[in-house]
Design a protein around this motif. Structure first.
Motif, PDB file in Angstrom:
ATOM      1  N   LEU A 104     151.021 -47.998  15.532  1.00 48.52           N
ATOM      2  CA  LEU A 104     150.522 -47.936  16.902  1.00 48.52           C
ATOM      3  C   LEU A 104     150.081 -49.305  17.404  1.00 48.52           C
ATOM      4  N   VAL A 105     149.472 -50.093  16.530  1.00 47.46           N
ATOM      5  CA  VAL A 105     149.073 -51.459  16.915  1.00 47.46           C
ATOM      6  C   VAL A 105     150.303 -52.268  17.305  1.00 47.46           C
ATOM      7  N   ALA A 142     142.491 -37.690  10.904  1.00 42.86           N
ATOM      8  CA  ALA A 142     142.941 -39.068  11.087  1.00 42.86           C
ATOM      9  C   ALA A 142     143.625 -39.238  12.440  1.00 42.86           C
ATOM     10  N   VAL A 143     144.453 -38.284  12.822  1.00 38.60           N
ATOM     11  CA  VAL A 143     145.142 -38.367  14.113  1.00 38.60           C
ATOM     12  C   VAL A 143     144.125 -38.322  15.250  1.00 38.60           C
ATOM     13  N   ARG A 144     143.086 -37.529  15.091  1.00 42.06           N
ATOM     14  CA  ARG A 144     142.045 -37.486  16.124  1.00 42.06           C
ATOM     15  C   ARG A 144     141.355 -38.844  16.255  1.00 42.06           C
ATOM     16  N   ARG A 145     141.078 -39.473  15.124  1.00 45.87           N
ATOM     17  CA  ARG A 145     140.468 -40.809  15.168  1.00 45.87           C
ATOM     18  C   ARG A 145     141.407 -41.814  15.807  1.00 45.87           C
ATOM     19  N   LEU A 146     142.685 -41.754  15.430  1.00 38.02           N
ATOM     20  CA  LEU A 146     143.654 -42.699  15.973  1.00 38.02           C
ATOM     21  C   LEU A 146     143.820 -42.531  17.478  1.00 38.02           C
ATOM     22  N   ALA A 147     143.795 -41.290  17.942  1.00 41.26           N
ATOM     23  CA  ALA A 147     143.896 -41.050  19.385  1.00 41.26           C
ATOM     24  C   ALA A 147     142.719 -41.707  20.106  1.00 41.26           C
ATOM     25  N   ALA A 148     141.528 -41.577  19.546  1.00 39.52           N
ATOM     26  CA  ALA A 148     140.349 -42.189  20.165  1.00 39.52           C
ATOM     27  C   ALA A 148     140.433 -43.714  20.124  1.00 39.52           C
ATOM     28  N   GLN A 149     140.877 -44.258  19.003  1.00 39.58           N
ATOM     29  CA  GLN A 149     140.943 -45.711  18.848  1.00 39.58           C
ATOM     30  C   GLN A 149     141.975 -46.347  19.765  1.00 39.58           C
ATOM     31  N   HIS A 150     143.071 -45.618  20.021  1.00 44.44           N
ATOM     32  CA  HIS A 150     144.173 -46.201  20.787  1.00 44.44           C
ATOM     33  C   HIS A 150     144.265 -45.666  22.217  1.00 44.44           C
TER      34      HIS A 150
END
Length: 242
Positions: A104-105, A142-150
């Motif tokens: 994603l980055v 993890a996907v929930r965290r990634l959604a928030a981070q990105h």
């Protein structure tokens, strides 16, 4: 320049698409959701059956970055869990999350698309599959965290489909083998995807799909009837690979 919406993932996204036709969308949620996109949006499906996160990473440049999509939807993770149990292939959740984050980055640095992250899901149809939750649930978080981070939209597919399974009275009506959705399961995913994007707080994201009252006939029809036990939506969808 075309405005490209790219669906990426494993066999659930692949949905038996014709690899000899680059514009083929398959027979699953990606095709149903694409029918509700606004005019001027071009949908591409690059889901590949059997993919784990390492496989997605290997083809990320050619199958994602090269298209410079304006919106990317990703569903990945269940094969990392499945291969752990049937083949003993390791994919620790923390490593998995780091690899997903790296993708994603790179994507955001490359073309800064809007993002939709779909939780991996499991609708257990056997007692053994309930034990898979120990491995899958950390990936969902993890996907929930990634959604928030990105800054991505999050489609909470695991709860959605498990709730639908209880409503339908039989999990096999939603995912015949617990992993691959039936036609009804795919339509529920497509409905939720379109609603999620349509109701996004960012007007630019919401503009990717038609308003609900202008959705073409057949874009997501039949889901509500099937969730109540109707037979047509429960027909098993037979994927290619896993």
């Amino acid at each position: 320049m075309p405005v490209t919406v790219l669906f990426q993932g494993d066999s659930i996204t692949d949905a038996a698409r014709d690899r000899d036709r680059p514009d083929d969308l398959g027979h699953g949620y990606a095709a149903f959701a694409a029918a509700g996109l606004a005019d001027g949006r071009t949908a591409l499906n690059r889901g590949t059956a059997g993919d784990r996160i390492v496989d997605l990473r290997a083809r990320w440049d050619a199958d994602t970055l090269a298209h410079r999509p304006a919106l990317v939807s990703v569903l990945i993770g269940v094969n990392d869990t499945w291969r752990h149990y049937d083949s003993g292939l390791p994919s620790p959740a923390d490593t998995w999350e780091k690899e997903y984050d790296d993708l994603l980055v790179r994507l955001r640095a490359h073309c800064a698309p809007r993002l939709v992250l779909i939780e991996p899901f499991l609708v257990p149809v056997t007692a053994e599959q309930w034990t898979w939750r120990e491995d899958l649930d950390p990936r969902i978080h993890a996907v929930r965290r990634l959604a928030a981070q990105h800054g991505a939209l999050l489609l909470a597919a695991d709860g959605l489909l498990n709730q639908a399974a209880r409503t339908a009275g039989d999990p096999a009506l939603i995912a015949a083998d617990g992993v691959h959705p039936t036609e009804l399961g795919h339509r529920l995913l497509a409905d939720a995807w379109l609603q999620l994007v349509r109701e996004a707080a960012d007007p630019g994201t919401a503009a990717f799909v038609r308003p609900a009252d202008r959705a073409p006939e057949g874009a997501s029809e039949g889901a509500s009837e099937g969730a109540s036990g109707g037979a047509p939506g429960g027909a098993a969808f037979r994927p290619r690979g896993r």
